[in-house]
Design an enzyme around this catalytic site. Structure first.
Site, short mmCIF file in Angstrom:
data_model
loop_
_atom_site.label_atom_id
_atom_site.label_comp_id
_atom_site.label_asym_id
_atom_site.label_seq_id
_atom_site.Cartn_x
_atom_site.Cartn_y
_atom_site.Cartn_z
N HIS A 115 0.84 -1.21 0.00
CA HIS A 115 0.00 0.00 0.00
C HIS A 115 0.88 1.26 0.00
O HIS A 115 2.04 1.21 -0.41
CB HIS A 115 -0.99 -0.04 1.15
CG HIS A 115 -1.68 -1.38 1.26
ND1 HIS A 115 -2.60 -1.80 0.35
CD2 HIS A 115 -1.52 -2.39 2.16
CE1 HIS A 115 -3.01 -3.03 0.67
NE2 HIS A 115 -2.36 -3.41 1.76
N GLU A 152 -1.73 0.09 8.18
CA GLU A 152 -0.88 -0.97 7.62
C GLU A 152 0.23 -0.38 6.77
O GLU A 152 1.37 -0.86 6.80
CB GLU A 152 -1.74 -1.91 6.77
CG GLU A 152 -0.95 -3.03 6.10
CD GLU A 152 -1.79 -3.85 5.14
OE1 GLU A 152 -1.23 -4.81 4.56
OE2 GLU A 152 -2.99 -3.54 4.95
N HIS A 207 3.08 -6.99 4.41
CA HIS A 207 1.70 -6.67 4.71
C HIS A 207 1.37 -7.03 6.15
O HIS A 207 2.16 -7.68 6.84
CB HIS A 207 0.74 -7.44 3.77
CG HIS A 207 0.79 -6.98 2.36
ND1 HIS A 207 0.03 -5.93 1.89
CD2 HIS A 207 1.53 -7.41 1.31
CE1 HIS A 207 0.29 -5.73 0.61
NE2 HIS A 207 1.20 -6.62 0.23
N GLU A 289 2.21 -11.73 5.52
CA GLU A 289 1.26 -11.05 6.40
C GLU A 289 1.81 -11.23 7.81
O GLU A 289 1.76 -12.33 8.38
CB GLU A 289 -0.13 -11.67 6.29
CG GLU A 289 -0.76 -11.57 4.90
CD GLU A 289 -1.42 -10.23 4.66
OE1 GLU A 289 -1.39 -9.37 5.56
OE2 GLU A 289 -1.98 -10.04 3.55
#
Length: 325
Positions: A115, A152, A207, A289
């Site tokens: 992101h 995040e 992430h 993650e």
């Protein structure tokens, strides 16, 4: 990253994907799970900053709780814990940081901080469709956040800075796909191209998940075999699995964090065929993650500067292990 965003569709029956670990990762994870037992018995590690995040909108980026108020010389406020890295403003956007002499001299590592802290200001741009080889998807998402508003995108960029410092000390040439040097993105297809064009020896996309409370732990996402449209992962599936296994094993060992209790069947490894960032890659690449931002216990770790340093170390040591063979 939530499972309900672009480039991350909900997996089908994740609990049915149980499979035994390969011999390599089993040895690493077994040792790491001993550390997890100690972690669980002692209530985990924290540096005093966990859970102290200022309140904010889940879509708006916020500073990590343990961010120092006055960064040390040579660092910006965006590179907390970055080990003395130079400010992104001191070199052209997208430039590759110079490498030191070390065992990874000549190796290229691309770190992909998931992101972008400013994505929430550019919803029209990140919602546009891009070609990911097998189908079309949105360019990017805003990502998820803790319930207290720690984004995040801030987490991934912080861990990326820490990893860059560690890997450069090993002699690697390190490139970030974004370093707060662009208004949004890059889109998922461009993230893959950055690694490909750098001829990276390894790429890791960072992430943190946005699953339900009670869902805890990390998982590493590996590319599945895809040969359709503009996507052909056949050459990278095997080396990417080796990279992912080494990252998972070292992550357990260094952080003491257990593999996900809600996906991956306890292995910490998940294979996906729907992610453009993996499908379009021509070099070894995995996603990680690091935890679930929507679970209070995981969030306490993710917002701890000391734990983020361990996360960066675990991922980096996995990369080093992979590159050294």
């Amino acid at each position: 990253m939530s499972y309900t965003g672009p480039d991350f569709d909900p997996p089908r029956n994740p609990r049915s994907r149980r499979r035994p670990l390969t011999v390599a990762v089993a040895a690493l994870v077994c040792g790491g799970l001993l550390g997890w037992g100690v972690y669980a018995a002692t209530g985990g590690t924290d540096d005093g900053g966990a859970g102290a995040e200022a309140k904010g909108s889940p879509s708006a980026p916020s500073r990590a709780p343990s961010q120092p108020a006055s960064p040390s010389a040579g660092n910006t406020g965006n590179t907390e814990g970055g080990g003395g890295e130079e400010s992104p403003a001191s070199r052209p956007p997208g430039a590759t940081a110079p490498a030191a002499t070390g065992p990874l001299k000549g190796k290229v590592v691309v770190i992909d901080p998931g992101h972008n802290p400013a994505n929430f200001r550019h919803t029209a741009e990140i919602n546009r469709q891009v070609d990911v080889g097998t189908h079309r998807k949105e360019c990017d998402t805003t990502g998820t956040s803790t319930n207290d508003g720690y984004a995040e995108a801030e987490f991934t960029l912080d861990v990326a800075h820490r990893m860059r410092a560690l890997l450069r000390k090993q002699g690697a040439t390190v490139k970030l796909t974004q370093d707060r040097d662009r208004p949004y993105g890059p889109c998922v297809d461009e993230r893959a191209r950055i690694g490909n064009e750098a001829k990276a020896d390894a790429v890791v996309s960072l992430h943190a998940d946005g699953s339900g409370s009670g869902n805890r732990g990390f998982h590493v996402i590996l590319p599945g075999v895809v040969n359709s449209g503009g996507a052909d992962t056949r050459a990278i599936v095997a080396p990417s699995r080796e990279l992912g296994e080494r990252v998972a094993g070292n992550f357990v060992r260094v952080t003491g964090t257990a593999p996900s209790n809600y996906i991956g069947g306890g292995t910490g490894l998940v294979t996906r065929k729907d992610l453009g960032g993996l499908n379009l890659s021509t070099v070894p690449k995995v996603f990680i993650e690091c935890g679930n931002m929507r679970d209070g216990k995981d969030a306490a770790l993710l917002t701890s500067g000391a734990w983020r340093q361990k996360a960066a170390q675990g991922i980096s040591e996995g990369i080093v292990s992979f590159l050294r063979g």
